[in-house]
Enzyme design. Structure first.
Site, PDB file in Angstrom:
ATOM      1  N   CYS A  73      40.601 -27.184  35.795  1.00  0.00           N
ATOM      2  CA  CYS A  73      40.820 -28.286  37.036  1.00  0.00           C
ATOM      3  C   CYS A  73      41.896 -29.312  36.337  1.00  0.00           C
ATOM      4  O   CYS A  73      42.774 -30.397  36.780  1.00  0.00           O
ATOM      5  CB  CYS A  73      39.607 -29.238  36.287  1.00  0.00           C
ATOM      6  SG  CYS A  73      37.978 -28.823  35.578  1.00  0.00           S
ATOM      7  N   GLN A 111      30.580 -25.338  31.218  1.00  0.00           N
ATOM      8  CA  GLN A 111      31.018 -26.907  31.191  1.00  0.00           C
ATOM      9  C   GLN A 111      29.745 -27.898  31.007  1.00  0.00           C
ATOM     10  O   GLN A 111      29.123 -29.039  30.413  1.00  0.00           O
ATOM     11  CB  GLN A 111      31.734 -27.566  32.644  1.00  0.00           C
ATOM     12  CG  GLN A 111      30.404 -26.879  33.766  1.00  0.00           C
ATOM     13  CD  GLN A 111      31.358 -27.356  35.220  1.00  0.00           C
ATOM     14  OE1 GLN A 111      32.081 -28.555  35.179  1.00  0.00           O
ATOM     15  NE2 GLN A 111      30.985 -26.721  36.200  1.00  0.00           N
ATOM     16  N   ARG A 130      28.827 -44.424  45.614  1.00  0.00           N
ATOM     17  CA  ARG A 130      27.147 -44.693  45.953  1.00  0.00           C
ATOM     18  C   ARG A 130      26.839 -45.480  45.650  1.00  0.00           C
ATOM     19  O   ARG A 130      26.976 -46.277  44.630  1.00  0.00           O
ATOM     20  CB  ARG A 130      26.891 -43.374  44.956  1.00  0.00           C
ATOM     21  CG  ARG A 130      27.055 -41.902  45.554  1.00  0.00           C
ATOM     22  CD  ARG A 130      26.582 -40.766  45.546  1.00  0.00           C
ATOM     23  NE  ARG A 130      26.176 -39.405  45.411  1.00  0.00           N
ATOM     24  CZ  ARG A 130      26.120 -38.250  45.026  1.00  0.00           C
ATOM     25  NH1 ARG A 130      25.610 -38.552  43.029  1.00  0.00           N
ATOM     26  NH2 ARG A 130      26.315 -36.665  44.893  1.00  0.00           N
ATOM     27  N   SER A 168      30.991 -35.261  37.822  1.00  0.00           N
ATOM     28  CA  SER A 168      31.325 -35.099  38.688  1.00  0.00           C
ATOM     29  C   SER A 168      31.075 -34.988  39.918  1.00  0.00           C
ATOM     30  O   SER A 168      30.252 -33.693  40.211  1.00  0.00           O
ATOM     31  CB  SER A 168      33.088 -34.739  38.469  1.00  0.00           C
ATOM     32  OG  SER A 168      32.958 -33.055  37.795  1.00  0.00           O
ATOM     33  N   HIS A 202      36.202 -34.714  41.790  1.00  0.00           N
ATOM     34  CA  HIS A 202      36.900 -33.386  41.295  1.00  0.00           C
ATOM     35  C   HIS A 202      37.320 -32.396  42.095  1.00  0.00           C
ATOM     36  O   HIS A 202      36.684 -31.621  42.218  1.00  0.00           O
ATOM     37  CB  HIS A 202      36.005 -33.279  39.789  1.00  0.00           C
ATOM     38  CG  HIS A 202      36.659 -32.361  38.898  1.00  0.00           C
ATOM     39  ND1 HIS A 202      38.222 -32.447  38.897  1.00  0.00           N
ATOM     40  CD2 HIS A 202      36.162 -32.005  37.871  1.00  0.00           C
ATOM     41  CE1 HIS A 202      38.357 -31.276  38.439  1.00  0.00           C
ATOM     42  NE2 HIS A 202      37.273 -31.019  37.561  1.00  0.00           N
ATOM     43  N   CYS A 262      40.061 -32.417  30.746  1.00  0.00           N
ATOM     44  CA  CYS A 262      39.660 -31.694  30.059  1.00  0.00           C
ATOM     45  C   CYS A 262      39.564 -30.099  31.088  1.00  0.00           C
ATOM     46  O   CYS A 262      39.700 -30.027  32.414  1.00  0.00           O
ATOM     47  CB  CYS A 262      38.850 -32.044  30.120  1.00  0.00           C
ATOM     48  SG  CYS A 262      36.614 -31.832  31.321  1.00  0.00           S
ATOM     49  N   GLY A 277      39.450 -25.811  31.996  1.00  0.00           N
ATOM     50  CA  GLY A 277      38.455 -24.577  31.684  1.00  0.00           C
ATOM     51  C   GLY A 277      38.922 -23.773  29.839  1.00  0.00           C
ATOM     52  O   GLY A 277      40.406 -23.707  30.214  1.00  0.00           O
TER      53      GLY A 277
END
Length: 382
Positions: A89, A157, A212, A237, A338, A368, A370
């Protein structure tokens, strides 16, 4: 040591899954921000020295060094190379670090750092799925060293997000309240036109498609995912399609091309911890970065922390004591999406523009990643 300056920072809108950008090839999505960077800043395209792009799940249209392909798809000079970075990420945030390091070392003067992800076409973990016919169900199974150290169950995750919520004592309702605020901030930012200077519209999409009009009642109806009892799609995300890019140059380039610097890279670092917990590394990484930079959070005007899950940002806020009112002020990835490899420079683009809008001096970005990793970048608005 020489300085690395940010001259420009732009992004596409975030196209929701199967939304307005879903049909666009990854090379063309990345080409859009690259072409705009070159056209906006007046540096001959042949004078660019490297294109460093973040991308995850580099298969199909994202394979074959997408950074180079994006540059060529933009119709720009063939002599300019490109390289693709995967720090999960944090890939494009790491691209910024590599670009800034190249400039600060004196090796380069003009570099683009960015990222691209087409998550409608290439869903998250597609690379792992593609490896299954070859006998590999995940990156860890079959490694004697990994299994001896961490066991046979691969980290996920979703499990990490649940573990964090449990450890810090966050209820599902608290996670949903945080998520609702992310949407509220994002919708307000769009209504007030806060993103208008950073977004380069594409294919008729002008604003982010992902925020939203939701409610706590609607989120309460969502089913927990993957065996969790607190983690739902509403507190995670959003997958999306997007590209983003920063132009990073040296002082010599500022003078040569008569450019106006907008920010300076003040600090860069990356740290890691337990990969099973995976998503908690921004906490120690922030402490490490501030110590290395000789700063405290009191010096930081704004923070962007990637909202991979609500519990990630909430734990960081709880541990650091940093004000939520100065964190992700225009909403985060829960509302704004994301796009994996593009998120790092997407967040930095927003951070720079918000510092300019509010008159702040220092901004800190972390996320954060992986493997239990986290990049931290501190920029100084000029």
């Amino acid at each position: 040591m020489a300085e690395a300056y940010i001259v420009d920072a732009i992004r596409t809108p975030t196209g929701r899954r199967k939304g307005g950008l879903a049909h666009i090839h990854g090379a063309d999505l990345g080409a859009h921000v690259l072409k705009n960077i070159v056209e906006r800043n007046g540096i001959p395209d042949a004078d660019y020295e490297d294109v460093i792009f973040g991308c995850v799940d580099t298969i199909g249209p994202l394979a074959g060094d997408i950074a180079r392909t994006c540059w060529l798809a933009a119709g720009l000079d063939q002599s300019v190379p490109g390289t693709t970075v995967d720090r999960q990420c944090g890939s494009s945030q790491q691209a910024v670090h590599f670009a800034a390091q190249a400039v600060m070392s004196g090796c380069m003067d003009v570099v683009v750092a960015g990222g691209v992800q087409t998550m409608t076409q290439i869903p998250i973990s597609s690379a792992m799925i593609a490896a299954e016919p070859l006998g590999f169900k995940d990156p860890f199974s079959g490694s004697e060293g990994w299994v001896a150290r961490y066991g046979t169950e691969p980290p996920t995750q979703f499990k990490s997000a649940q573990m964090i919520a449990d450890k810090w004592g966050f209820s599902r309702e608290q996670l949903e309240e945080y998520s609702l605020e992310s949407h509220r901030r994002a919708l307000q930012a769009i209504e007030e036109g806060r993103f208008s200077r950073e977004i380069v519209p594409l294919a008729g999409v002008v604003n982010d498609e992902t925020p939203r009009q939701t409610s706590l009642e609607k989120m309460a109806e969502l089913e927990p995912i993957f065996g969790c009892d607190k983690v739902t799609a509403g507190v995670a995300s959003q997958t999306c399609d997007a590209a983003s890019a920063l132009l990073i140059v040296s002082e010599q380039a500022l003078k040569k091309y008569q450019l106006m610097p907008r920010a300076r890279i003040h600090h860069m670092s990356v740290r890691a911890e337990d990969p099973i917990w995976m998503l908690t590394a921004p906490i120690p990484a922030t402490e490490y970065a501030l110590k290395k930079a000789g700063m405290s959070l009191a010096d930081i005007d704004l923070v962007e922390i990637n909202e991979a899950f609500a519990s990630v940002a909430m734990a960081w806020l709880a541990e650091t004591g940093y004000p939520h009112v100065q964190t992700n002020v225009n909403g985060g990835a829960i509302a704004l999406g994301h796009p994996l490899g593009a998120t790092g420079t997407k967040l930095m683009t927003t951070l720079l523009h918000e510092l300019e809008r509010t008159g702040g001096r220092y901004g800190l970005q972390t996320m954060c990643e992986g493997g239990g990793q986290a990049n931290v970048t501190i920029i100084e608005r000029l």
